[in-house]
Design a protein around this motif. Structure first.
Motif, PDB file in Angstrom:
ATOM      1  N   GLU A  48       0.612  -1.271   0.022  1.00 27.31           N
ATOM      2  CA  GLU A  48       0.006  -0.054  -0.182  1.00 27.31           C
ATOM      3  C   GLU A  48       0.841   1.251   0.095  1.00 27.31           C
ATOM      4  O   GLU A  48       1.927   1.533   0.601  1.00 27.31           O
ATOM      5  CB  GLU A  48      -1.014  -0.246   1.228  1.00 27.31           C
ATOM      6  CG  GLU A  48      -1.770  -1.311   1.445  1.00 27.31           C
ATOM      7  CD  GLU A  48      -3.000  -1.083   0.381  1.00 27.31           C
ATOM      8  OE1 GLU A  48      -3.254  -0.063  -0.147  1.00 27.31           O
ATOM      9  OE2 GLU A  48      -3.565  -2.324   0.234  1.00 27.31           O
ATOM     10  N   GLU A  57      -5.211  -3.373  -8.284  1.00 29.24           N
ATOM     11  CA  GLU A  57      -4.073  -3.349  -7.419  1.00 29.24           C
ATOM     12  C   GLU A  57      -2.742  -3.846  -7.696  1.00 29.24           C
ATOM     13  O   GLU A  57      -1.725  -3.688  -7.436  1.00 29.24           O
ATOM     14  CB  GLU A  57      -4.553  -3.561  -6.110  1.00 29.24           C
ATOM     15  CG  GLU A  57      -5.740  -2.729  -5.558  1.00 29.24           C
ATOM     16  CD  GLU A  57      -6.022  -2.628  -4.165  1.00 29.24           C
ATOM     17  OE1 GLU A  57      -5.557  -3.827  -3.411  1.00 29.24           O
ATOM     18  OE2 GLU A  57      -6.751  -2.155  -3.297  1.00 29.24           O
ATOM     19  N   LYS A  83      -0.054   4.138   0.979  1.00 26.71           N
ATOM     20  CA  LYS A  83      -0.314   4.848   2.447  1.00 26.71           C
ATOM     21  C   LYS A  83       0.526   4.799   3.420  1.00 26.71           C
ATOM     22  O   LYS A  83       1.030   5.656   4.090  1.00 26.71           O
ATOM     23  CB  LYS A  83      -1.679   4.558   2.634  1.00 26.71           C
ATOM     24  CG  LYS A  83      -2.821   5.551   1.793  1.00 26.71           C
ATOM     25  CD  LYS A  83      -4.093   5.541   2.330  1.00 26.71           C
ATOM     26  CE  LYS A  83      -5.098   6.261   1.537  1.00 26.71           C
ATOM     27  NZ  LYS A  83      -6.441   6.043   1.875  1.00 26.71           N
ATOM     28  N   GLU A  87      -2.700   2.951  -5.705  1.00 32.51           N
ATOM     29  CA  GLU A  87      -2.756   2.661  -4.545  1.00 32.51           C
ATOM     30  C   GLU A  87      -1.622   1.603  -3.865  1.00 32.51           C
ATOM     31  O   GLU A  87      -1.414   1.660  -2.832  1.00 32.51           O
ATOM     32  CB  GLU A  87      -4.164   2.087  -4.227  1.00 32.51           C
ATOM     33  CG  GLU A  87      -5.452   2.918  -4.238  1.00 32.51           C
ATOM     34  CD  GLU A  87      -6.647   1.993  -4.193  1.00 32.51           C
ATOM     35  OE1 GLU A  87      -7.014   1.799  -3.025  1.00 32.51           O
ATOM     36  OE2 GLU A  87      -7.342   1.679  -5.263  1.00 32.51           O
ATOM     37  N   THR A  88      -1.110   0.977  -4.937  1.00 28.22           N
ATOM     38  CA  THR A  88      -0.343   0.277  -4.699  1.00 28.22           C
ATOM     39  C   THR A  88       1.211   0.332  -5.337  1.00 28.22           C
ATOM     40  O   THR A  88       1.033   0.647  -6.538  1.00 28.22           O
ATOM     41  CB  THR A  88      -0.446  -1.374  -4.810  1.00 28.22           C
ATOM     42  OG1 THR A  88      -0.786  -1.473  -6.504  1.00 28.22           O
ATOM     43  CG2 THR A  88      -1.793  -1.756  -4.099  1.00 28.22           C
TER      44      THR A  88
END
Length: 205
Positions: free
Chosen positions: A86, A116, A88, A163-164
């Motif tokens: 991830e 993803e 984030k 996101e990845t």
């Protein structure tokens, strides 16, 4: 697993949300606003989430409060499990995310794997339906059900996404730093049980 303060905060939020949805009396609305503010204060004092963010999370919820659904795809290749890193938190999880309106759980699993990781998959079977409060996840303002759906690769190539930033396969004894909000080591181990034993029953709660 879930601490009492978190359970109480969620219950207060649920009561407040239903009251604010269905109450007509201005004084009742004021009381339910107060109850919601108490639940916000509990979360603010026991987590690292700031007051404004918590209020925004709760303000987006209307109607009768129900659990959210998080869907994770379990994909094996050569006895290793597919995981994505991830962007984030720079930690690893099974491909997945919130359930989408208009899509079935298996359709969400297929979509999330493609977005993803870059792989095309087909759903095989439901492995588990976890209640997040029963597992060692970090505190969350939402009550969440987590569905683990086993999928089989039918095409595609590993590919990063917004996101990845990494896509890898890991053996059971070589798991990376896990994104604990998304999946725990014990949940990944349960997925491997299904790899080793096709008759393993569906886990729930």
């Amino acid at each position: 697993m879930e601490p009492k303060w978190l359970e109480w905060a969620k219950q207060l939020q649920s009561i407040a949300q239903a009251g604010l949805t269905y109450s007509k009396d201005v004084y009742d609305v004021e009381r339910f606003e107060l109850i919601r503010n108490i639940s916000v204060q509990i979360l603010e004092n026991h987590t690292t989430i700031d007051n404004t963010t918590i209020k925004e999370l709760f303000a987006n919820e209307t109607g009768y409060a129900t659990p959210k659904v998080d869907i994770r795809a379990v994909v094996f290749r050569n006895d290793k499990i597919l995981m994505v890193r991830e962007t984030k938190d720079r930690e690893w999880s099974l491909p997945g995310g919130w359930g989408d309106i208009g899509l079935s759980p298996s359709e969400v699993a297929v979509k999330e794997v493609k977005e993803e990781s870059g792989f095309d998959v087909k759903p095989i079977k439901l492995l588990a339906l976890f209640d997040k409060k029963c597992h060692p996840h970090p505190p969350s303002p939402y009550h969440v059900y987590k569905m683990f759906i086993q999928c089989e690769i039918i095409g595609g190539q590993p590919k990063e996404s917004i996101e990845t930033d990494a896509v890898e396969f890991f053996a059971e004894n070589e798991l990376p730093q896990l994104s604990m909000a998304r999946n725990t080591e014990s949940q990944i181990q349960l997925a491997f049980k299904h790899l080793y034993n096709q008759q393993e029953p569906v886990y729930f709660d």
